[in-house]
Design an enzyme around this catalytic site. Sequence first.
Site, PDB file in Angstrom:
ATOM      1  N   PHE A  96       0.829  -1.215   0.000  1.00  0.00           N
ATOM      2  CA  PHE A  96       0.000   0.000   0.000  1.00  0.00           C
ATOM      3  C   PHE A  96       0.864   1.265   0.000  1.00  0.00           C
ATOM      4  O   PHE A  96       1.857   1.340   0.726  1.00  0.00           O
ATOM      5  CB  PHE A  96      -0.908  -0.037   1.234  1.00  0.00           C
ATOM      6  N   SER A 171       3.219  -6.522   2.663  1.00  0.00           N
ATOM      7  CA  SER A 171       1.954  -5.866   2.981  1.00  0.00           C
ATOM      8  C   SER A 171       0.850  -6.354   2.038  1.00  0.00           C
ATOM      9  O   SER A 171       0.588  -7.553   1.952  1.00  0.00           O
ATOM     10  CB  SER A 171       2.166  -4.342   2.904  1.00  0.00           C
ATOM     11  N   LEU A 172       0.222  -5.453   1.292  1.00  0.00           N
ATOM     12  CA  LEU A 172      -0.768  -5.880   0.296  1.00  0.00           C
ATOM     13  C   LEU A 172      -0.113  -6.749  -0.781  1.00  0.00           C
ATOM     14  O   LEU A 172      -0.759  -7.626  -1.360  1.00  0.00           O
ATOM     15  CB  LEU A 172      -1.414  -4.662  -0.378  1.00  0.00           C
ATOM     16  N   ASP A 194       5.070  -9.535   6.293  1.00  0.00           N
ATOM     17  CA  ASP A 194       4.017  -8.901   7.090  1.00  0.00           C
ATOM     18  C   ASP A 194       2.749  -8.670   6.259  1.00  0.00           C
ATOM     19  O   ASP A 194       2.343  -7.521   6.026  1.00  0.00           O
ATOM     20  CB  ASP A 194       4.497  -7.591   7.710  1.00  0.00           C
ATOM     21  N   GLU A 205      -9.905 -18.512   1.944  1.00  0.00           N
ATOM     22  CA  GLU A 205      -8.534 -18.661   1.438  1.00  0.00           C
ATOM     23  C   GLU A 205      -8.339 -18.045   0.060  1.00  0.00           C
ATOM     24  O   GLU A 205      -7.245 -17.553  -0.247  1.00  0.00           O
ATOM     25  CB  GLU A 205      -8.139 -20.143   1.427  1.00  0.00           C
ATOM     26  N   ARG A 208      -7.070 -14.316   0.303  1.00  0.00           N
ATOM     27  CA  ARG A 208      -5.801 -13.936   0.945  1.00  0.00           C
ATOM     28  C   ARG A 208      -4.709 -14.966   0.639  1.00  0.00           C
ATOM     29  O   ARG A 208      -4.969 -16.019   0.051  1.00  0.00           O
ATOM     30  CB  ARG A 208      -5.998 -13.862   2.466  1.00  0.00           C
ATOM     31  N   ASP A 210      -2.413 -17.968   1.412  1.00  0.00           N
ATOM     32  CA  ASP A 210      -2.590 -19.176   2.225  1.00  0.00           C
ATOM     33  C   ASP A 210      -1.618 -20.242   1.728  1.00  0.00           C
ATOM     34  O   ASP A 210      -1.032 -20.094   0.647  1.00  0.00           O
ATOM     35  CB  ASP A 210      -4.040 -19.672   2.170  1.00  0.00           C
ATOM     36  N   ASP A 213      -1.141 -21.655  -1.986  1.00  0.00           N
ATOM     37  CA  ASP A 213      -0.794 -20.783  -3.110  1.00  0.00           C
ATOM     38  C   ASP A 213       0.563 -21.103  -3.738  1.00  0.00           C
ATOM     39  O   ASP A 213       0.886 -20.593  -4.812  1.00  0.00           O
ATOM     40  CB  ASP A 213      -0.822 -19.315  -2.667  1.00  0.00           C
ATOM     41  N   HIS A 281       5.869  -2.511  10.597  1.00  0.00           N
ATOM     42  CA  HIS A 281       5.389  -3.106   9.347  1.00  0.00           C
ATOM     43  C   HIS A 281       6.521  -3.203   8.320  1.00  0.00           C
ATOM     44  O   HIS A 281       6.598  -4.181   7.562  1.00  0.00           O
ATOM     45  CB  HIS A 281       4.243  -2.242   8.819  1.00  0.00           C
TER      46      HIS A 281
END
Length: 467
Positions: A96, A171-172, A194, A205, A208, A210, A213, A281
Amino acid sequence: MLIFWTITLFLLGAAKGKEVCYENLGCFSDTEPWAGTAIRPLKILPWSPEKIGTRFLLYTNENPNTFQTLLLSDPSTIDASNFQTNRKTRFIIHGFIDKGDESWVTDMCKNMFMVEEVNCICVDWKKGSQTTYSQAANNVRVVGAQVAQMLSILSKDYNYSPSNVHLIGHSLGAHVAGEAGSRTPGLARITGLDPVEANFEGTAEEVRLDPSDANFVDVIHTDAAPLIPSLGFGTNQLVGHLDFFPNGGENMPGCKKNALSQIVDLDGIWAGTRDFVACNHLRSYKYYSESILNPDGFTAYPCASYRSFQANKCFPCPAQGCPQMGHYADKFAGKTSGEEQKFFLNTGDASSFARWRYGVSITLSGRTATGQVKVALFGDKGNTHQYEVFRGIIKPGTTHSNEFDAKLDVGTIEKVKFLWNNNVVNPTFPKVGAAKITVQKGEEETEYNFCSEDTVKEDVLLTLTPC
């Protein structure tokens, strides 16, 4: 009656949801689990690839300082680049309000070039990330699909297997990697740095990152305190095969400076303010980047909790060994057991972050006294500072143990220096010694024993040699 049908049609439309489709990427809807849930209440569709403007910036050992742009719309740009099919490829995906040509991203590539020949591709989706958080969280889906599209082109046009690919997302970006991995069977590895919590923790799942993947998913949690009220940006949820919680995963040492000092000791006010606001972060990518150059400096210990780790209940490594947090996590023998695996370690409070954990046991000799006992380790690679092992009543014949994290690996331990003091005037000048000191490295089963028959006065060093 007209009002009834109007309401009915509106409700049917709301239930059905909206959908947007993009060429080569597929369709994206705002129905559950992507929206309309407690975790994702807002119905937001991801932006178009054109509006997000994702760029793939290739750095290699041959061009470490200037990138070559790889275009999904023109695969000939891959032919014209330094991309080499006989090397691994590592994608770095920012999060982000970040951007793909940020210094931390290029620095991570440069660290890789110091230890390996590799294709390092920075995924720059800054236009899609520098917007409202909810929109950026949904743009993740399109960016992940674009990364998967690039992997598909490499596979079909260059016979380049996903088993050679490692996605690293912060992050994202960790969830971008998850989306790409879910679309790419046989992907070798994803590292989540993170992974962000808001709109993702507790979701299905497919939303996000998991463990399904990639063949191997490792995660570093550095800001896992709850978003409310603690403003923790990262997820506490276990989302990998190996989940690492350095320093407990919530409060990183060195992240409690005031805003001014944080800005002064960093280049540029933007970097300084960002580091202050999101210091915990951002530590995840700093740890990862340093781990590339420290193959054994981030040993992590399986443990039920950080409290147990701090209480010295998780040392040394078990028979199957310990993984290294970061770049070399994939070398861990038991990396993908069916159970969720949590690992803990401590780091330094500033660069260099790497630490080497030692366990020390001291059997005291000499007179009874009150005070503290310290040791320093001397090896063929260097020596440690003095570390406190015990504080209280020093009694001959008693044994005390402790663990500490040293700033260096001393190598083969050749001798140990013992020191005691109590800062109290004692007219009898008692002498205290260490009959035996046992030292163990965290990663090794071997114990090293050092002995002495001497005793010393307060603040006088006593050298112990191998028994």
